[in-house]
Design an enzyme around this catalytic site. Structure first.
Site, mmCIF file in Angstrom:
data_model
loop_
_atom_site.group_PDB
_atom_site.id
_atom_site.type_symbol
_atom_site.label_atom_id
_atom_site.label_comp_id
_atom_site.label_asym_id
_atom_site.label_seq_id
_atom_site.Cartn_x
_atom_site.Cartn_y
_atom_site.Cartn_z
ATOM 1 N N ASP A 271 -3.607 -0.252 -0.685
ATOM 2 C CA ASP A 271 -5.002 0.429 -0.647
ATOM 3 C C ASP A 271 -4.801 1.608 0.327
ATOM 4 O O ASP A 271 -4.353 1.628 1.385
ATOM 5 C CB ASP A 271 -6.339 -0.392 -0.021
ATOM 6 N N THR B 87 -12.710 2.378 -3.244
ATOM 7 C CA THR B 87 -11.784 1.172 -3.679
ATOM 8 C C THR B 87 -12.120 0.468 -4.872
ATOM 9 O O THR B 87 -11.230 0.233 -5.941
ATOM 10 C CB THR B 87 -11.831 0.243 -2.480
ATOM 11 N N ASN C 63 -18.371 1.027 -4.217
ATOM 12 C CA ASN C 63 -18.161 -0.172 -3.608
ATOM 13 C C ASN C 63 -19.143 -1.265 -3.457
ATOM 14 O O ASN C 63 -18.917 -2.279 -2.989
ATOM 15 C CB ASN C 63 -17.430 0.309 -2.232
ATOM 16 N N ASP D 182 -5.002 1.547 4.161
ATOM 17 C CA ASP D 182 -6.398 2.064 4.154
ATOM 18 C C ASP D 182 -7.113 1.870 5.348
ATOM 19 O O ASP D 182 -7.706 2.724 6.050
ATOM 20 C CB ASP D 182 -7.291 1.268 3.045
ATOM 21 N N HIS E 175 -8.585 4.490 7.969
ATOM 22 C CA HIS E 175 -9.830 4.723 8.518
ATOM 23 C C HIS E 175 -10.174 4.654 9.807
ATOM 24 O O HIS E 175 -10.759 5.623 10.527
ATOM 25 C CB HIS E 175 -10.663 3.696 7.894
ATOM 26 N N ASP F 188 -5.160 2.910 -4.937
ATOM 27 C CA ASP F 188 -6.544 3.423 -5.511
ATOM 28 C C ASP F 188 -6.822 4.794 -5.192
ATOM 29 O O ASP F 188 -7.405 5.522 -6.117
ATOM 30 C CB ASP F 188 -7.726 2.508 -5.017
ATOM 31 N N HIS F 189 -6.594 5.340 -3.913
ATOM 32 C CA HIS F 189 -6.706 6.593 -3.445
ATOM 33 C C HIS F 189 -5.990 7.077 -2.335
ATOM 34 O O HIS F 189 -5.103 6.427 -1.931
ATOM 35 C CB HIS F 189 -8.211 6.953 -3.311
ATOM 36 N N HIS G 56 -12.245 8.574 2.592
ATOM 37 C CA HIS G 56 -11.895 9.021 1.182
ATOM 38 C C HIS G 56 -13.276 8.989 0.354
ATOM 39 O O HIS G 56 -14.122 8.892 1.058
ATOM 40 C CB HIS G 56 -10.722 7.930 0.639
#
Length: 439
Positions: A36, A72, A93, A196, A200, A243-244, A350
């Site tokens: 992620d 996500t 999400n 991820d 963050h 995912d991103h 994101h």
């Protein structure tokens, strides 16, 4: 009985046997791994020998463009359905109900069946209907049922799950290997919540993120060693993606997008709000207040882009879904939307425009079906589903992907192209469609 009715009866009798009967000959299994929030260039400022060797021995994309909105659950569901987000319906999400105003956080939403099972059939169920066993380990959407069918093997992460535990990561890999060997599973989707979480908390340019990418790379090495150790190298295709991406949050006070400070805006005009979740916002104004709220917000901040649902840019493939509210908005890269109070304090975020380079992500693939040492041009994540169906030799559900986009990365003759049985399925579906119009 008329000729049309006879044809209908024959088609209905044959179709189930074609779809649920013995699949075409398949030699290879498939493991899809998602890390992620792995931005496309995270391997450029960190030594990643295992990802590098994977690219040398297989296929690497310059980058992959995720679907919009770059969150996500929506982006992961695009990977396993081949649909843009407006077409698969997992638009956020968070589960939300605009009538009751209920909003549930990410982890709770993972278990809300009606959020996921809303008409689209993910690849696990499609494969199972064609004779294969599948597995999902922590992958978003993998622990609910679809039209009453569950994934053969599944694991769901806990609410307080520690994403960073490298020892647990290796245990998860070991479990997946057992699924392939002992349960004869043909497809597994394996999810890791890093980098991820670290991105963050500390930001994408932080040393903590760089250290986490090293952990990801070590895990890739452990995974590939496990594949070799279990003698699966010649029978298992491996795809590693995400995912991103991730970008740094702009926290300069004068630039903050704060609804509670906008002139002439009041939440008393709002019936439902979904704000304070990165750069995406949704609003339902009270009856008769749509034009007023829109006129107040459309020029409220230079970094905020507010649209009526029907005017939202079509190239995002996002707004044309019943779950999308009458007012929809997003902010520029690095700017998050604050609602009634400021409650977002992440250093990385994101959810932004999928054309922003910081939102792009990775794609690596290696295995008996993939060419070696090939770097391909960037592509959209919506095409990965068709690739996976080709690798498994299954007939895909209707989707937004193009089966020809990623086929050049496959070795000659390695793709499980549609057999005569599959062409028969397509023919019968066409017959049923035509008959439905005349009967």
């Amino acid at each position: 009985m008329g000729h049309s009715a006879v044809l209908l009866c024959v088609a209905l009798a044959i179709l189930p046997a074609c779809v649920t009967g013995a699949p075409v000959q398949r030699q290879h299994k498939l493991l899809l791994v998602s890390f992620d929030g792995f931005r496309w260039n995270y391997d450029q400022d960190v030594d990643t020998p295992n990802l590098d060797s994977m690219a040398q021995e297989g296929v690497k994309a310059q980058y992959m463009t995720p679907a919009f909105v770059t969150m996500t659950s929506p982006c992961h569901f695009t990977l396993v359905t081949g649909k843009y987000i407006e077409n698969h319906g997992v638009v956020h999400n968070m589960f939300y109900n605009t009538t009751s105003t209920v909003r549930l956080p990410y982890h709770a939403t993972l278990g809300i069946q009606r959020w996921w099972d809303n008409g689209s059939i993910p690849i696990w169920i499609t494969a199972q209907r064609q004779g294969l066993k599948t597995g999902s380990f922590f992958y978003p959407g993998g622990n609910v049922t679809y039209q009453g069918e569950a994934v053969t093997m599944s694991r769901k992460e806990g609410v307080l799950h520690n994403y960073k535990n490298e020892t647990e990561w290796r245990g998860n890999v070991d479990t997946v290997m057992k699924w392939f060997l002992e349960e004869d599973v043909s497809l597994v989707t394996l999810y890791f919540g890093e980098p991820d979480s670290t991105g963050h908390k500390y930001g994408p340019e932080s040393q903590e993120r760089k250290d986490m990418v090293k952990q990801v790379d070590r895990t890739v090495g452990y995974l590939r060693d496990s594949i070799k150790r279990h003698h699966l190298s010649d029978s298992l295709n491996l795809i590693i993606t995400s995912d991103h991406g991730m970008t740094t949050v702009n926290k300069k006070a004068s630039d903050l997008v704060e609804f509670h400070k906008f002139s002439n805006f009041t939440f008393q005009d709002i019936q439902f709000e979904l704000l304070d979740y990165g750069p995406i916002g949704m609003l339902i104004p009270k009856e008769g207040m749509l034009e007023k709220v829109y006129s107040v917000l459309k020029d409220a901040h230079p970094r905020l882009h507010v649209y009526k649902k029907e005017d939202f840019p079509k190239n995002f493939h996002y707004a044309n879904n019943p779950r999308i509210t009458p007012l929809l908005m997003y902010s520029d890269l690095g700017y998050v939307i604050h609602g009634r109070v400021n409650v977002q304090f992440n250093n990385g975020e994101h959810g932004f425009n999928n054309q922003d380079m910081d939102m792009k992500t990775i794609f690596r693939a290696v295995g008996p079906s993939f060419k070696a040492g090939l770097e391909v041009e960037p592509f959209e994540s919506v095409h990965v589903y068709e690739l996976m169906c080709q690798l498994l030799g299954i007939v895909p559900e209707p989707n937004d992907g193009n089966p020809g986009i990623l086929r050049p990365m496959l070795r000659s003759g390695s793709a499980s192209l549609l057999s005569s049985q599959h062409h028969l399925v397509a023919l019968l579906v066409g017959i049923l469609t035509c008959l439905a119009k005349v009967l």
